[in-house]
Motif scaffolding. Sequence first.
Motif, PDB file in Angstrom:
ATOM      1  N   ALA A  28       1.273  -1.497  -0.429  1.00  0.00           N
ATOM      2  CA  ALA A  28      -0.247  -0.078   0.075  1.00  0.00           C
ATOM      3  C   ALA A  28       0.760   1.731  -0.043  1.00  0.00           C
ATOM      4  O   ALA A  28       1.588   1.304   1.004  1.00  0.00           O
ATOM      5  CB  ALA A  28      -0.737  -0.191   1.243  1.00  0.00           C
ATOM      6  N   LEU A  29       0.713   2.266  -0.434  1.00  0.00           N
ATOM      7  CA  LEU A  29       1.663   3.277  -0.915  1.00  0.00           C
ATOM      8  C   LEU A  29       0.855   4.925  -1.271  1.00  0.00           C
ATOM      9  O   LEU A  29      -0.246   4.718  -1.388  1.00  0.00           O
ATOM     10  CB  LEU A  29       2.483   3.234  -2.335  1.00  0.00           C
ATOM     11  N   ASN A  30       0.736   5.655   0.330  1.00  0.00           N
ATOM     12  CA  ASN A  30       0.677   6.808  -0.123  1.00  0.00           C
ATOM     13  C   ASN A  30       1.878   7.963  -0.671  1.00  0.00           C
ATOM     14  O   ASN A  30       2.436   8.317  -0.075  1.00  0.00           O
ATOM     15  CB  ASN A  30       0.391   6.675   1.833  1.00  0.00           C
ATOM     16  N   PHE A  31       0.745   8.858  -1.060  1.00  0.00           N
ATOM     17  CA  PHE A  31       1.311   9.886  -1.357  1.00  0.00           C
ATOM     18  C   PHE A  31       1.080  11.206  -0.683  1.00  0.00           C
ATOM     19  O   PHE A  31      -0.243  11.163  -0.721  1.00  0.00           O
ATOM     20  CB  PHE A  31       1.028  10.773  -2.844  1.00  0.00           C
ATOM     21  N   VAL A  32       2.182  11.645  -0.305  1.00  0.00           N
ATOM     22  CA  VAL A  32       1.814  13.169   1.156  1.00  0.00           C
ATOM     23  C   VAL A  32       2.135  14.293   0.283  1.00  0.00           C
ATOM     24  O   VAL A  32       2.779  14.163   0.054  1.00  0.00           O
ATOM     25  CB  VAL A  32       2.437  12.637   2.304  1.00  0.00           C
ATOM     26  N   LEU A  33       1.423  15.359   0.237  1.00  0.00           N
ATOM     27  CA  LEU A  33       2.009  17.018   0.155  1.00  0.00           C
ATOM     28  C   LEU A  33       1.283  17.116   1.721  1.00  0.00           C
ATOM     29  O   LEU A  33       0.416  17.810   1.793  1.00  0.00           O
ATOM     30  CB  LEU A  33       0.641  17.317  -1.030  1.00  0.00           C
ATOM     31  N   ASN A  34       2.629  17.411   1.651  1.00  0.00           N
ATOM     32  CA  ASN A  34       2.319  18.274   3.043  1.00  0.00           C
ATOM     33  C   ASN A  34       2.324  20.228   2.744  1.00  0.00           C
ATOM     34  O   ASN A  34       3.022  20.460   2.101  1.00  0.00           O
ATOM     35  CB  ASN A  34       4.024  18.734   3.691  1.00  0.00           C
ATOM     36  N   TYR A  35       1.162  20.730   3.169  1.00  0.00           N
ATOM     37  CA  TYR A  35       0.658  21.959   2.977  1.00  0.00           C
ATOM     38  C   TYR A  35       1.870  23.064   4.233  1.00  0.00           C
ATOM     39  O   TYR A  35      -0.078  22.698   4.840  1.00  0.00           O
ATOM     40  CB  TYR A  35      -0.817  22.634   2.401  1.00  0.00           C
ATOM     41  N   GLU A  36       1.908  23.991   3.750  1.00  0.00           N
ATOM     42  CA  GLU A  36       2.066  24.496   5.248  1.00  0.00           C
ATOM     43  C   GLU A  36       2.180  25.515   5.886  1.00  0.00           C
ATOM     44  O   GLU A  36       2.695  26.714   6.561  1.00  0.00           O
ATOM     45  CB  GLU A  36       3.828  23.867   6.044  1.00  0.00           C
ATOM     46  N   GLU A  37       2.685  26.376   4.849  1.00  0.00           N
ATOM     47  CA  GLU A  37       3.020  27.693   3.994  1.00  0.00           C
ATOM     48  C   GLU A  37       1.651  28.711   4.209  1.00  0.00           C
ATOM     49  O   GLU A  37       1.260  28.565   4.063  1.00  0.00           O
ATOM     50  CB  GLU A  37       3.538  28.041   2.473  1.00  0.00           C
ATOM     51  N   GLY A  38       2.226  29.568   5.227  1.00  0.00           N
ATOM     52  CA  GLY A  38       1.163  30.840   5.788  1.00  0.00           C
ATOM     53  C   GLY A  38       1.102  30.481   7.195  1.00  0.00           C
ATOM     54  O   GLY A  38       0.748  31.236   8.348  1.00  0.00           O
ATOM     55  N   SER A  39       1.158  29.057   7.372  1.00  0.00           N
ATOM     56  CA  SER A  39       1.254  28.962   8.844  1.00  0.00           C
ATOM     57  C   SER A  39       2.305  28.772   9.839  1.00  0.00           C
ATOM     58  O   SER A  39       2.385  28.434  10.859  1.00  0.00           O
ATOM     59  CB  SER A  39      -0.137  27.888   9.145  1.00  0.00           C
ATOM     60  N   GLU A  40       2.985  28.788   9.483  1.00  0.00           N
ATOM     61  CA  GLU A  40       4.441  28.479  10.133  1.00  0.00           C
ATOM     62  C   GLU A  40       4.977  29.811  10.948  1.00  0.00           C
ATOM     63  O   GLU A  40       4.210  30.719  11.675  1.00  0.00           O
ATOM     64  CB  GLU A  40       6.029  28.743   9.636  1.00  0.00           C
ATOM     65  N   TYR A  41       5.337  29.811  12.177  1.00  0.00           N
ATOM     66  CA  TYR A  41       5.758  31.144  12.731  1.00  0.00           C
ATOM     67  C   TYR A  41       6.133  31.589  12.726  1.00  0.00           C
ATOM     68  O   TYR A  41       7.293  31.732  11.411  1.00  0.00           O
ATOM     69  CB  TYR A  41       7.560  30.385  13.509  1.00  0.00           C
ATOM     70  N   SER A  42       6.169  33.783  12.379  1.00  0.00           N
ATOM     71  CA  SER A  42       6.449  33.815  12.021  1.00  0.00           C
ATOM     72  C   SER A  42       6.378  36.006  12.678  1.00  0.00           C
ATOM     73  O   SER A  42       5.606  35.640  13.800  1.00  0.00           O
ATOM     74  CB  SER A  42       5.343  34.851  10.671  1.00  0.00           C
TER      75      SER A  42
END
Length: 250
Positions: A28-42
């Motif tokens: 079983a192969l799972n492709f993951v796209l991490n969407y983080e941009e704009g929620s990081e420390y700032s």
Amino acid sequence: MTKSLERDLIGYGATPPHPQWPNDARLALNFVLNYEEGSEYSIGDNDGVTDSGLVEMSGSPVSRGERDLAAESMFEYGSRVGFWRLMRIFAERQLPLTVYACALALERNPAAAAAIKAADHDICCHGWRWIEHFKLTETEERNHIRLAIESLKKTVGQRPLGWYCRYGPSVNTRKLLMEEGGFLYDSDSYNDELPYYVLAEGRPRLVIPYSLTNNDLKWATGNLGTGEDFFTALKESFDLLYEEGDTHRR
């Protein structure tokens, strides 16, 4: 009550179970796209620091408390360009994705949220923001979980069924997810190649481990130099697991 935080150094051992994948698939192969941009420390979010997680050196050279505009723009590349390239690549091949979605990040890019919704990709919540949950109090973490769910319902039209923190969970994370009641699993573990159950709060809890072996983190650690290097690493991992899957499904 069982908190499921006891270390398990044994796991499935020599006799992993047959997971019964559809069509008796080996892997079983799972492709993951991490969407983080704009929620990081700032600085703009009153964190007092710019996140330097993408800076190609040991931390940001900009003084703490001041905006690092270069570091900010490195994150922006992901939401402005990288995300859309990956979405096109997977759409052309008709491959499904699991999006590890930071809720606030998608709020700040409605077009990206709409594209994820239109593609009907699976959603695993990556937090309200891309910050370490082990730095939050229990009350703060509970609130972040609530905010994340409410936000993703609005932006992508569905509540998340899975959860994965930045780096690792707090000692309260799994308890709070079970308290909320709508999550089917969490991926706050790196210790196996098959899903497994733990006993948490007196109930079975599904854990789907996350991989740092087949992960873009290898670029940050300097272990990869070219796209061909990354492909080779991924292919060799796939080939080994597929071969083993003939007798022990992976």
